[in-house]
Motif scaffolding. Sequence first.
Motif, mmCIF file in Angstrom:
data_model
loop_
_atom_site.group_PDB
_atom_site.id
_atom_site.type_symbol
_atom_site.label_atom_id
_atom_site.label_comp_id
_atom_site.label_asym_id
_atom_site.label_seq_id
_atom_site.Cartn_x
_atom_site.Cartn_y
_atom_site.Cartn_z
ATOM 1 N N VAL A 254 47.379 -87.420 32.901
ATOM 2 C CA VAL A 254 48.029 -89.359 32.772
ATOM 3 C C VAL A 254 48.403 -88.981 34.259
ATOM 4 O O VAL A 254 47.682 -89.801 35.733
ATOM 5 N N TYR A 259 43.131 -88.751 35.756
ATOM 6 C CA TYR A 259 41.540 -89.014 36.407
ATOM 7 C C TYR A 259 41.136 -89.413 37.826
ATOM 8 O O TYR A 259 40.096 -89.916 37.796
ATOM 9 N N TRP A 265 36.766 -82.317 36.178
ATOM 10 C CA TRP A 265 35.720 -82.858 34.798
ATOM 11 C C TRP A 265 34.591 -82.021 35.318
ATOM 12 O O TRP A 265 34.152 -81.172 36.151
ATOM 13 N N VAL A 273 34.129 -91.319 34.239
ATOM 14 C CA VAL A 273 34.797 -91.748 34.605
ATOM 15 C C VAL A 273 34.571 -92.749 35.835
ATOM 16 O O VAL A 273 35.099 -94.047 35.577
ATOM 17 N N ALA A 278 37.844 -95.133 34.307
ATOM 18 C CA ALA A 278 38.715 -94.579 33.564
ATOM 19 C C ALA A 278 39.902 -94.790 34.670
ATOM 20 O O ALA A 278 40.219 -93.675 35.335
ATOM 21 N N HIS A 280 43.265 -94.086 32.147
ATOM 22 C CA HIS A 280 43.953 -93.807 30.859
ATOM 23 C C HIS A 280 43.027 -93.817 30.139
ATOM 24 O O HIS A 280 42.237 -94.609 29.864
ATOM 25 N N PRO A 281 43.472 -93.564 28.816
ATOM 26 C CA PRO A 281 42.747 -93.298 27.791
ATOM 27 C C PRO A 281 41.972 -95.028 27.018
ATOM 28 O O PRO A 281 43.106 -95.811 27.613
ATOM 29 N N VAL A 348 40.947 -89.957 22.351
ATOM 30 C CA VAL A 348 40.166 -89.643 23.624
ATOM 31 C C VAL A 348 38.744 -89.602 23.350
ATOM 32 O O VAL A 348 38.137 -89.034 21.943
ATOM 33 N N HIS A 351 34.304 -85.723 26.302
ATOM 34 C CA HIS A 351 35.136 -85.593 28.716
ATOM 35 C C HIS A 351 36.568 -85.618 28.785
ATOM 36 O O HIS A 351 37.197 -85.062 29.679
ATOM 37 N N GLU A 352 37.556 -86.952 28.154
ATOM 38 C CA GLU A 352 38.743 -86.827 28.696
ATOM 39 C C GLU A 352 39.617 -85.280 27.784
ATOM 40 O O GLU A 352 40.726 -84.417 28.007
ATOM 41 N N HIS A 485 30.981 -89.525 25.498
ATOM 42 C CA HIS A 485 31.226 -90.614 26.353
ATOM 43 C C HIS A 485 31.921 -92.214 24.897
ATOM 44 O O HIS A 485 32.768 -92.717 25.144
#
Length: 744
Positions: A254, A259, A265, A273, A278, A280-281, A348, A351-352, A485
């Motif tokens: 982070v 992000y 990604w 995102v 987004a 952060h979580p 999360v 994707h994260e 997602h």
Amino acid sequence: MDILTGKRTFSSLRPLDLSLCTKQQITDYFNNSYDLNESIFLGLKDETVFYKCPDRLRLPLVFYYGHTAAVYVNKLMLVGLIKERINLDFETIFETGVDEMSWDDTENYRMGGSYKWPAMSKVVEYRRAVRNLILKVIEDTPLVLPVTMESPWWALMMGMEHERIHLETSSVLIRQLPKDMVECPEGYKYGPLKTIRSCNKWLRIKELENVSQNKPADFPSYGWDNEYGEVVCNVPPFEASQFLTTNAAFLEFVERGGYMSQDLWTEEGWMWVQYRQARHPSFWVCDQGCKSGCGADLASYSHCKLNFGQLNEVKNGLERHKKAKHSNYKLRVMFNDVDMPWDWPVEVNYHEAKAFCKWKGQGYRLPIEAEHHAMRGPQLPTLAGTASDIIFQEEINANLNLQYGSSTPVNMFPPTKAGFYDVFGNTWEWMEDHFNGLDCFNSHFLYDDFSSPCFDGKHNVILGGSWISTGDAASRFGRYAFRRHFFQHSGFRLARSLTEKVDLPARVVDTEVFVLGSGVQANKPCLDSDLQVVHVKSTHAAYNLDTLEALEGILELEFGYRESFAAVVADLCKNYCSFFHVSTSSAVHLGSATGRGSFELSKHFCRVLGVETCGRLIDAAMRLKAERYILYKGAKEIRIGDKYNLDRIVFKQLTWIPNEVDSHDLVLITHLDRVQNPKAWLVRLWEITKPKGIVVIASKDGNWDKKKLNHHLCHRLKCISSQEVPFEDASGEGTATVTVWRHK
């Protein structure tokens, strides 16, 4: 108001051993399931919060409170354990939940527009009535052991395990509500925040042969359809992190701008995102006014301190997030913000997790389903019965079964015999595999669409259960999945293959799935190119049938012949209604394909509902209705002219027969030869047929004659006619078997 129809509890019983359970144990497990689900709603401060949308892709909380009760009634009706409904309106509006099929779905409200939900007092009254009814069913119904999939008691087991799934669903939604709308209920206990910090070591697993993923069909506990069947594979040597990835480990990603780095990604992940903004979580809380995902009148709410309208002052938080100090972060647990528990697993979406893997470097990935089985180490063989399953064991050495109302430090519970921590419990783990049925997959007629619509290559497997997982969800056999997602109590650990150009037994669905309104979307594996994966067809029959070639062929068969199967059968329906003195107010055509049968019915019936499972087929029918013509095979054209009453027709894509189908004078079903579970479509026909109405069942292959249908249809339908009729198709003249059934 009091929302409990039983007692407050945050303690879960173990599941039922279906080979030896007593009626008292069934009663206790049912009450515990019902009580747990109601108790989680005690965290809402007042009745108005039930009508809020914590997530703009989901329904208001009142739906989830009423939903599980309605499912009990609907399933028990199917097996005949109850003969009458409690409240058909409630069993319709609370019947079907939402698995959003895209991260940018529009705001969800039932029945179109802003739906007026019933008063909470009425919903509580309904839940109480359902509880009392089921307790009476348990008391009055003879219990024959073992309870198997063929037993009517299976429907009750299904209702209880479904209730426990929604304990998790509702908890995620409540966790997204504004803090001033919730309060921690009495008796709710969070896990410890800290433990002795340990280094997250890498552990190696040597090559394993014949790793099996399956649940035996005769195992004495309830299971969902996707758990049965089997996949056996060899697992190449790999290594994985000993612990789940912690909040502390994710913090660096982070703070280093993870992000904001598009190259980390996937294409789908980066679109998410940007859409969610987004930074952060989702359950982390900062002081930057980050965008929340709440819906309706909560859309402007921010969990991250500042008012949403102040975001412009900090440029959506981008610059300030680069400089944010980790001390500024807190964590939203169920009902409170707490100092960030850095030793807990980060929660999360897929994707994260994948972006973190990419950030870590070449070769880093998530585990696959077969590797997760390897990380469990030696387990008791399934021949040992329920003793072989962690959720049945006397001492559950994992953060499962609501021992705590939150995650716990990743090294708090002992590791498996293979050395890995939290393989079961704490958080679900994202897998690289697409969700799909195992080999020889079969759906269950009581819930034909529980798993199979998710076999689309857009859902990834999650395994192991979370702190709030109980029942089947906490079982060693549990296989669940969500869109990439999706927010759940889900985390991940890192894995790496130990050889180059490895054949990784990750199962990736390569069937093209047509989504109504979106068409076919790209669906690429999210793995490094040097990893060879196993490409498999979806085990959902409708997806494999729904091809462009099939569409063109069915258009030709339906509209290319004057006496086509669809036209002949629709004409017969008109004659049957006249001969048997049946009203022509309304008809439903199950298996409406590209629409010819429904169009023909519109000449004789005041209202026609066309129901189809395949996206391409229903799309063609809807286009024909809207434009009166369609092109196919590049240049061929179909025009339907003015002979049909198109304003009388509504087309719907449905994967089963929900209550919203309503009841009709004529029920025509023509697609038994191409559905995954014909019994699932036959078992409800009596209930969607008006008294004195008729059901017409037609098949081109001759498999569905009177004798065979009698095994599946409710005794309330009586056969009054059976005949063979000719029709035209590409091979000349065919013969269809047509039976007519009267509602007694």
